[in-house]
Scaffold this motif. Structure first.
Motif, PDB file in Angstrom:
ATOM      1  N   ASN A 184       7.540  -9.851  -1.163  1.00  0.00           N
ATOM      2  CA  ASN A 184       8.163  -9.104  -0.083  1.00  0.00           C
ATOM      3  C   ASN A 184       7.554  -7.711   0.055  1.00  0.00           C
ATOM      4  OD1 ASN A 184      10.233  -9.099   1.973  1.00  0.00           O
ATOM      5  ND2 ASN A 184      11.192  -7.507   0.734  1.00  0.00           N
ATOM      6  N   LYS A 185       7.217  -7.106  -1.087  1.00  0.00           N
ATOM      7  CA  LYS A 185       6.550  -5.798  -1.063  1.00  0.00           C
ATOM      8  C   LYS A 185       5.231  -5.895  -0.293  1.00  0.00           C
ATOM      9  CE  LYS A 185       7.849  -1.967  -2.377  1.00  0.00           C
ATOM     10  NZ  LYS A 185       9.104  -1.898  -3.070  1.00  0.00           N
ATOM     11  N   LEU A 186       4.452  -6.939  -0.622  1.00  0.00           N
ATOM     12  CA  LEU A 186       3.164  -7.141   0.058  1.00  0.00           C
ATOM     13  C   LEU A 186       3.376  -7.277   1.561  1.00  0.00           C
ATOM     14  CD1 LEU A 186       1.133  -9.684  -2.142  1.00  0.00           C
ATOM     15  CD2 LEU A 186       0.568  -7.307  -1.656  1.00  0.00           C
ATOM     16  N   VAL A 187       4.372  -8.087   1.920  1.00  0.00           N
ATOM     17  CA  VAL A 187       4.630  -8.321   3.340  1.00  0.00           C
ATOM     18  C   VAL A 187       4.997  -7.007   4.034  1.00  0.00           C
ATOM     19  CG1 VAL A 187       6.152  -9.465   4.989  1.00  0.00           C
ATOM     20  CG2 VAL A 187       5.305 -10.709   3.015  1.00  0.00           C
ATOM     21  N   GLU A 188       5.868  -6.224   3.370  1.00  0.00           N
ATOM     22  CA  GLU A 188       6.279  -4.955   3.978  1.00  0.00           C
ATOM     23  C   GLU A 188       5.095  -4.012   4.160  1.00  0.00           C
ATOM     24  OE1 GLU A 188       9.412  -3.274   1.674  1.00  0.00           O
ATOM     25  OE2 GLU A 188      10.956  -4.503   2.636  1.00  0.00           O
ATOM     26  N   LYS A 189       4.300  -3.868   3.102  1.00  0.00           N
ATOM     27  CA  LYS A 189       3.173  -2.936   3.172  1.00  0.00           C
ATOM     28  C   LYS A 189       2.144  -3.367   4.200  1.00  0.00           C
ATOM     29  CE  LYS A 189       3.028  -1.019  -1.500  1.00  0.00           C
ATOM     30  NZ  LYS A 189       2.364  -1.295  -2.781  1.00  0.00           N
ATOM     31  N   SER A 190       1.959  -4.670   4.345  1.00  0.00           N
ATOM     32  CA  SER A 190       0.909  -5.155   5.246  1.00  0.00           C
ATOM     33  C   SER A 190       1.299  -4.968   6.714  1.00  0.00           C
ATOM     34  CB  SER A 190       0.641  -6.631   4.988  1.00  0.00           C
ATOM     35  OG  SER A 190       1.747  -7.383   5.442  1.00  0.00           O
ATOM     36  N   GLY A 191       2.590  -4.837   6.970  1.00  0.00           N
ATOM     37  CA  GLY A 191       3.035  -4.627   8.341  1.00  0.00           C
ATOM     38  C   GLY A 191       2.942  -5.859   9.226  1.00  0.00           C
ATOM     39  N   ILE A 192       2.741  -7.043   8.630  1.00  0.00           N
ATOM     40  CA  ILE A 192       2.551  -8.221   9.478  1.00  0.00           C
ATOM     41  C   ILE A 192       3.844  -8.676  10.149  1.00  0.00           C
ATOM     42  CG2 ILE A 192       0.509  -9.120   8.317  1.00  0.00           C
ATOM     43  CD1 ILE A 192       2.361 -10.978   6.752  1.00  0.00           C
ATOM     44  N   LEU A 193       4.988  -8.194   9.658  1.00  0.00           N
ATOM     45  CA  LEU A 193       6.248  -8.637  10.272  1.00  0.00           C
ATOM     46  C   LEU A 193       6.719  -7.717  11.386  1.00  0.00           C
ATOM     47  CD1 LEU A 193       8.635 -10.056   7.543  1.00  0.00           C
ATOM     48  CD2 LEU A 193       7.622 -11.229   9.472  1.00  0.00           C
TER      49      LEU A 193
END
Lengths: 196, 477, 218
Positions: A184-193
């Motif tokens: 979830n951290k990766l997803v948040e940092k990547s901004g893909i959502l």
């Protein structure tokens, strides 16, 4: 031209077609990722079985089967996402030829409800460390309760039983807790959502 | 009565982002064949998705404008109302379908529209027959080629009875023969079934005789072209040639293919090919769309099954340890994101430096120098997933070159790069390859400006792989 | 038998089985399941596979209760190892005597599951072969960069999410462009009725199950 954009603004309760497809696809991916693990399960189980510790194979890897649910909950932040994610995940496993058949579906439901309870305890407001921690605890307790009945864990002596509980909590804590947190951290940092 | 009227349309993806479409006006007459051209990535697809009712439903915001289809204001239309009036064929035909067979996709579509069950079978047959593909009815969709999928899509639009058919860069994934057939079919549908056709393309080859109106998309706006002949004239193709050497006798091979057979589903792609890939050479691999070039790369990287033998340094590639082999023969995937493992540009480069075979070559200065050439030096702390398509591609190529694997396969590495970037990237590849004695095998459709970069040319044609000295191609003058 | 009813029946039996304490009941359920599979002409290879994959867990369970069980360890060992066979054959009935299309179609028509759940899931299932291939590609791509992705690597899940996002977007747009709308009424080309004889058969199964549950067999 201000047409209603239903899928852009959904409440925590309503799922759009895209949400369902997304949760189901992540479920299929999770299934495909640990499909290779099904083989290692059998090796692990064989080794442990030889020394009378067969159920540990189950408990060591149980967390793996419980990634899809909390992941869906964290990513979509929707009520019931955890149960739906887990249920879809187990449905996928059953159809793709998981070895446990219908029991998978029931376990999936139990696991999903178990995980989901943790998020429910926060009023579906804390999709963070606290929510995940509670979710791993309720997930462990509920699935263990089911194993007491279904897999006859109630018939083990107490020491063995506590050891199984500990192993299960570590497995679920890592896979369905820590790992999901990292993802979830990766997803948040990547901004893909960010759909904005 | 106009088929489509758009007034003063403005659209952006993110509230804080730029306008992709700006105060756009656009009108289409019923029963006409229209082409909208403009460079790739300028917003043509976005406009089409708005007309099809997919945007802003799925993404973005319309900040101004009105749209009328068949003189009806679309403000209160549901997505289904749109689908009954407007058919939209996606750029990649594989993205069009959600079921597994042609028939199931038809049934799904017609059920959605609430068609009475007893009419479904006849409607499917009639639509497929109209397009001349009745034999496809029970085929699995994943066994059909790009051109065949486009035809199925068209048949479905006929079954849905939508009058406006839009095709987004429909020829990107199909061969020249299918392109010709599809254009004829579209013309036929326009003339005999009175469909309104709108096609977007960045290339105007083959349109001159069939279009009624030509439009140009530029800076978020559409303008009718008043003197189409002039534009078509500038898009005339010119025959060009690239010349290569033929491999001599003294050259050492690094990969040997022996009686290689490749299949995709039931379709045979390569039949009994025996060729060598030569060490330290730059080799261009060409062949029409759908001939199996990418599948060959998959086979070389053990991602696709094959018959026959593939040897790397005289040893069967299947006998290598998987992790080790992955560092002998690398692949630059078409999808840049497939290659990334970290979040920022800097971390991606650090990861490649950690595993490079040439740590002495890749000093901080060299890295910095190349990053400047690639215009990536200011982006080091950027998240890789937020880069533009071209930036992603450049980073991907760069990080694979840093690794310095002996063989590097590149699948369309120049797609989506502008002319300047193409030159920079080719220069980079050539320099690093000769410095580190890499063997490069590259698939590219873009051929302009490639003279002098390659040693050999490998052609995939009629299921055979052969080295040829002359490559004839057409290019815009 | 109607797919939804079959699913419901198998789930009820599986659930109740978890509470039952009879080895013979397990064997009877497993045996009936096996007979059903054979009658439905499920290939002997699949049946054999079901028997083979279960050897390790069955043996593991048996041996572990034998060594660590409290009370009547022998009974527990036999009870819980035979239960696995019952589950496996019941599961085989769902996996091998019907398709996902049929099951989801029946759930849509007979149980009124909202169509977005039916087609969102079905669409995702249709991607399954591509998913398996993509996971292989992700692993290979990582190896090419010198890293190995394991089941505990967040990166492999992150990339899966990235692709799931793109595919779910494509998939839902594809469905909508082919007229899908969750609020309108759809027609059904394949209809799933529940034939009258399904009900007595289901009834007999359930009554039989209660007999097994409360008969006090070993």
């Amino acid at each position: 031209m201000n047409r209603q954009t239903t899928s852009n603004k959904t409440s925590a309760l309503s799922y759009s077609l895209r949400d369902v497809a997304f949760i189901a696809l992540t479920g299929v991916f999770c299934g495909a990722i640990f499909f290779g693990t099904s083989l290692s399960y059998n090796f692990l189980a064989a080794g442990l079985a030889a020394i009378g510790l067969g159920p540990f194979a189950n408990d060591v890897l149980l967390g793996l089967w419980m990634i899809a649910g909390p992941l869906a909950a964290m990513l979509t932040q929707k009520i019931g996402a955890s149960t739906i994610g887990e249920l879809l995940g187990s449905f996928v496993e059953m159809i793709l030829g998981g070895q446990w058949g219908a029991a998978t579906l029931i376990s999936g439901l139990v696991q999903g409800v178990g995980n989901g309870l943790g998020f429910a305890m926060t009023g579906y407001k804390r999709f963070d460390k606290l929510g995940l921690l509670l979710s791993t605890i309720t997930g462990t307790l509920i699935t263990f309760g089911w194993s007491m009945i279904n897999e006859g864990y109630g018939k083990y002596n107490l020491g063995f039983l506590l050891l199984l509980l500990l192993v299960r909590f570590i497995s679920i804590g890592f896979f369905a807790g820590v790992l999901v947190y990292w993802i979830n951290k990766l997803v948040e940092k990547s901004g893909i959502l960010n759909r904005d | 009565m106009d088929k489509l009227v758009i007034n003063d349309l403005t659209f952006r993806y993110k509230n804080s982002g730029p306008d992709i479409i700006q105060n756009l006006d656009f009108t289409l007459q019923p029963g006409t064949f229209n082409v909208l051209y403009g460079p790739s990535g300028c917003g043509k697809s976005t406009l089409m998705k708005i007309i099809a009712g997919l945007y802003p439903e799925f993404s973005g915001h319309v900040t101004s404008g009105k749209m009328y289809i068949d003189s009806e204001d679309v403000d209160n239309w549901s997505t289904q109302d749109f689908s009954k009036h407007v058919a939209f064929l996606f750029q990649n035909p594989n993205d069009q379908f959600s079921m597994t067979t042609v028939k199931r996709e038809f049934i799904f579509t017609l059920e959605n529209l609430g068609m009475p069950v007893e009419e479904i079978e006849a409607t499917i047959d009639r639509s497929l027959k109209r397009v001349g593909i009745l034999g496809f009815k029970d085929r699995q969709l994943d066994t059909l080629s790009g051109g065949e999928l486009q035809k199925v899509s068209l048949a479905i639009t006929l079954a849905m009875d939508s009058d406006l058919i839009m095709l987004d860069e429909p020829f990107a994934c199909i061969d020249i023969k299918s392109r010709k057939q599809l254009l004829e079919l579209l013309k036929d549908l326009q003339e005999n079934d009175h469909k309104t056709i709108l096609v977007t393309d960045h290339d105007l080859m083959g349109y001159q005789e069939i279009v009624d109106a030509l439009y140009h998309f530029n800076k978020g706006q559409v303008r009718p072209v008043l003197d189409p002949e002039k534009v078509f004239a500038t898009y005339q193709k010119e025959n060009r040639q690239l010349l290569f050497e033929k491999p001599g006798n003294g050259v050492e091979s690094i990969i040997d293919l022996h009686e290689l057979n490749l299949q995709n589903g039931t379709k045979s792609l390569i039949n009994s090919a025996s060729v060598d890939v030569f060490k330290g050479k730059m080799i261009l691999l060409t062949g029409e769309n759908g001939t199996g070039k990418s599948t060959l790369f998959s086979a070389l990287t053990r991602l696709h099954n094959y018959h026959g033998s593939i040897k790397y340094l005289k040893k069967d590639i299947l006998k290598y340890n998987q992790r080790k082999y992955a560092r002998y023969v690398g692949l630059i995937f078409q999808d840049s994101q497939m290659q990334y493992l970290k979040l920022t540009v800097e971390d991606e480069i650090k990861l490649s430096l950690k595993h490079t075979n040439y740590p002495d070559f890749w000093t901080d200065e060299t890295i910095e120098d190349y990053l400047k050439q690639l215009n990536l030096d200011q982006l080091k702390d950027h998240v890789v997933y937020q880069l533009s398509g071209g930036q992603k591609k450049k980073l991907q190529i760069f990080e694979m070159l840093i690794l310095g694997d002996p063989v590097l396969l590149m699948d369309e590495p120049l797609a989506g790069l502008d002319l300047h970037s193409t030159k920079t990237v080719m220069k980079l590849i050539k320099e690093v390859a000769s410095e580190q004695e890499l063997t490069v095998l590259m698939i590219s459709h873009q051929l302009g400006g490639l003279q002098d970069f390659f040693d050999y040319h490998l052609q995939l044609k009629d299921q055979c792989l052969t080295y040829t000295e002359v490559l004839n191609y057409e290019s815009i003058s | 038998m109607n797919p939804s009813l079959k699913l419901g029946l198998v789930l009820i039996i599986s659930f109740e089985l978890a509470f039952m304490q009879s080895v013979i009941a397990n064997l009877i359920v497993a045996g009936l399941g096996l007979i059903y599979l054979i009658l439905k002409r499920v290939s002997p290879k699949k049946i054999l596979w079901m028997l083979v994959v279960s050897i390790i867990p069955v043996f593991g369970t048996w041996f572990s209760f034998y060594t660590h069980g409290a009370g009547d360890a022998m009974h527990s060992a036999w009870l819980l190892s035979t239960r696995i066979y019952a589950y496996i054959f019941l599961g085989g009935i769902l996996s091998y005597t019907g398709t996902v299309d049929e099951l989801l179609g029946s759930l849509e028509q007979n149980c009124h599951l909202p169509s977005k759940f039916v087609y969102g899931t079905l669409g995702a299932f249709n991607f399954a072969p591509r998913v398996v291939l993509t996971v292989k590609q992700m692993k290979t791509a990582a190896m090419m960069r010198g890293e190995a992705l394991h089941v505990w690597s967040p990166e492999i899940f992150f990339k899966s999410i990235l692709i799931s996002l793109r595919w779910s977007d494509n998939l839902s747009q594809a469905m909508v462009s082919h007229g899908f709308n969750e609020t309108t009424t759809r027609t059904h080309y394949d209809t799933f009725a529940i034939p009258w004889w399904n009900w007595p058969v289901a009834g007999i199964c359930l009554v039989g199950l209660q007999f097994l549950a409360f008969s006090g067999l070993f």
